[in-house]
Design a protein around this motif. Structure first.
Motif, short mmCIF file in Angstrom:
data_model
loop_
_atom_site.label_atom_id
_atom_site.label_comp_id
_atom_site.label_asym_id
_atom_site.label_seq_id
_atom_site.Cartn_x
_atom_site.Cartn_y
_atom_site.Cartn_z
N TRP A 71 0.75 -1.10 -0.01
CA TRP A 71 -0.14 0.08 -0.05
C TRP A 71 0.96 1.15 0.12
O TRP A 71 2.22 1.25 0.50
N SER A 72 0.19 2.25 -0.67
CA SER A 72 1.18 3.67 -0.64
C SER A 72 2.44 3.35 -1.39
O SER A 72 3.50 4.14 -1.04
N PRO A 73 2.40 2.62 -2.31
CA PRO A 73 3.60 2.70 -3.33
C PRO A 73 4.09 3.90 -4.02
O PRO A 73 5.28 4.07 -4.64
N LEU A 74 3.02 4.90 -4.20
CA LEU A 74 3.30 6.32 -4.60
C LEU A 74 3.79 7.11 -3.51
O LEU A 74 3.88 8.45 -3.69
N GLY A 75 3.96 6.87 -2.25
CA GLY A 75 4.18 7.73 -1.33
C GLY A 75 3.19 8.70 -1.11
O GLY A 75 3.51 9.83 -0.74
N GLN A 76 1.82 8.30 -0.98
CA GLN A 76 0.47 9.08 -0.69
C GLN A 76 0.76 10.11 -1.73
O GLN A 76 0.20 11.35 -1.56
N GLY A 77 1.25 10.04 -2.96
CA GLY A 77 1.09 10.90 -4.32
C GLY A 77 2.39 11.40 -4.45
O GLY A 77 2.54 12.32 -5.44
N VAL A 78 3.18 11.66 -3.48
CA VAL A 78 4.49 12.51 -3.55
C VAL A 78 5.18 12.05 -4.75
O VAL A 78 5.86 12.82 -5.28
N LEU A 79 5.25 10.81 -4.83
CA LEU A 79 6.20 9.98 -5.89
C LEU A 79 5.67 10.49 -7.41
O LEU A 79 6.41 9.97 -8.23
N THR A 80 4.32 11.02 -7.52
CA THR A 80 3.95 11.44 -8.88
C THR A 80 4.62 12.69 -9.01
O THR A 80 4.57 12.81 -10.51
N GLY A 81 5.36 13.50 -8.46
CA GLY A 81 5.83 14.65 -8.89
C GLY A 81 4.86 15.80 -8.65
O GLY A 81 5.16 17.05 -9.13
N LYS A 82 3.42 15.64 -8.39
CA LYS A 82 2.65 16.64 -8.35
C LYS A 82 2.98 17.70 -7.36
O LYS A 82 2.41 18.96 -7.51
N TYR A 83 3.67 17.59 -6.29
CA TYR A 83 3.96 18.45 -5.43
C TYR A 83 5.30 19.19 -5.70
O TYR A 83 6.49 18.58 -5.41
N ALA A 84 5.33 20.31 -6.22
CA ALA A 84 6.46 20.81 -6.28
C ALA A 84 7.20 21.83 -5.36
O ALA A 84 6.42 22.49 -4.52
N PRO A 85 8.65 21.89 -5.02
CA PRO A 85 8.95 22.62 -3.84
C PRO A 85 8.80 23.76 -3.87
O PRO A 85 8.97 24.59 -5.09
N GLY A 86 8.12 24.70 -2.97
CA GLY A 86 7.68 26.20 -2.99
C GLY A 86 6.66 26.67 -3.60
O GLY A 86 6.24 27.68 -3.71
N ALA A 87 5.92 25.46 -4.24
CA ALA A 87 4.77 25.71 -4.85
C ALA A 87 3.56 25.60 -4.19
O ALA A 87 3.55 24.81 -3.12
N ALA A 88 2.40 26.14 -4.46
CA ALA A 88 1.02 25.95 -3.65
C ALA A 88 0.81 24.48 -4.05
O ALA A 88 0.96 24.09 -4.93
N VAL A 89 0.14 23.75 -2.87
CA VAL A 89 -0.30 22.39 -3.22
C VAL A 89 -1.54 22.49 -4.29
O VAL A 89 -2.56 23.43 -3.92
N PRO A 90 -1.62 21.51 -5.05
CA PRO A 90 -2.55 21.80 -6.00
C PRO A 90 -3.96 21.17 -5.21
O PRO A 90 -4.00 20.52 -4.47
N SER A 91 -5.22 21.84 -5.77
CA SER A 91 -6.38 22.19 -5.16
C SER A 91 -6.97 20.72 -5.19
O SER A 91 -7.82 20.48 -4.00
#
Length: 320
Positions: free
Chosen positions: A200-220
């Motif tokens: 379970w959580s093979p994508l690290g809760q979505g972090v490993l999709t790259g959707k969260y960019a450093p310094g950027a707002a979290v996608p809504s």
């Protein structure tokens, strides 16, 4: 879609499994959740994982609606018990195991599940009682086989040492490029014992999709931004040094001809003891991308480089 054997059970499961924790338990509108289940089936996913506690029965009820009318042998269905279903109903006692399997089957509208799993270890119940009750469930035909999630190695060994009881065939740990703890003891023990991992959580809760960019707002529309879907979200994985390291994995994924999410899933599936990686989805198209990781061969050097990058960001390496 490629398939793998589930431990010593003889059951074959799709390498990518559909998880219902957030999708069908209320985190996504029911119509959208059912659409996600149908898309998963359409693209070759046959393994569906749920639990009684997901939405306190809601996930199982929605799955029953999504799977209604399909031949029972066209999918592999797994559920779990342990966490509280009421002020008095929880744990792995004989009474609870029999009560909860019947309740799950009623909500799922099936006469058996393929895999019945202990969601955690129950320190309040003797292991012998738990194993005997699970054996009774298997012998009754209500479950084809049994598994566990996040059990410590010594408890796994104790269960395996018992005679006259059903044998575990699966382990469900959290496992990803960001979380490699199972490599220390659980995976080696299970590999020796005919027990497969369902990750379970093979994508690290979505972090490993790259959707969260450093310094950027979290996608809504992301899990991290959702009050209903960010339960147990690991905030330390949103630290700048981790997000920066994850961004450095993108060129490696491109070299492999994969998206970053596919690369992360392929990394999990590189481990022979892993039978399936569980994915969730809030939109059907997310499933299309994830199934593209099945059967992909990636040069080991790319995975080694990815591990090195994350280790430099302070994330644990194998065996540490």
């Amino acid at each position: 879609m490629k398939f793998r054997k589930l431990g010593d059970s003889g059951i074959e499961v799709s390498e990518i499994a559909f998880g219902s924790w957030l999708t069908t338990s209320g985190g996504v509108q029911k119509d959208q959740a059912i659409a996600c289940v149908h898309r998963a089936l359409d693209v070759g996913i046959t393994f569906i994982d749920t639990a009684n506690v997901y939405g306190r029965g809601v996930a199982e009820t929605v799955l029953a609606e999504a799977l209604g009318g399909l031949p029972r042998d066209s999918y592999v269905l797994a559920t779990k018990l342990f966490f509280p279903m009421s002020d008095t109903d929880r744990g792995l006692s004989r009474v609870q195991i029999h009560k909860q399997i019947d309740a799950s089957l009623a909500r799922l509208k099936v006469d058996h599940v393929d895999l019945y799993q202990c969601h955690r270890y129950d320190e309040a119940t003797p292991l012998e009682e738990t194993m005997q009750a699970l054996t009774e469930v298997v012998r009754s035909g209500k479950a084809r086989c049994i598994g566990f999630s996040e059990w410590p190695a010594d408890k796994i060994e104790a269960a395996l040492a018992m005679t006259g009881v059903a044998k575990f065939v699966s382990s469900q740990p959290q496992y990803s490029l960001l979380h490699r703890d199972p490599e220390q003891a659980v995976i080696p023990l299970c590999a020796r014992s005919g027990i497969s991992q369902i990750v379970w959580s093979p994508l690290g809760q979505g972090v490993l999709t790259g959707k969260y960019a450093p310094g950027a707002a979290v996608p809504s529309d992301s899990r991290a931004a959702s009050d209903t879907m960010n339960v147990a979200f690991r905030k330390q994985w949103m630290e700048p040094q981790v997000l920066e390291a994850v961004q450095k994995l993108t060129p490696l994924a491109r070299q492999a001809g994969l998206s970053l999410a596919q690369f992360a899933l392929a990394w999990v599936l590189r481990e022979p003891n892993v039978a399936a990686a569980i994915i969730g989805a809030s939109r059907p198209e997310q499933i299309d991308e994830n199934v593209g990781a099945s059967g992909r061969e990636v040069p080991a050097a790319l995975f080694s480089e990815a591990e090195k990058i994350l280790a430099q960001a302070g994330l644990a390496q194998a065996g540490t």
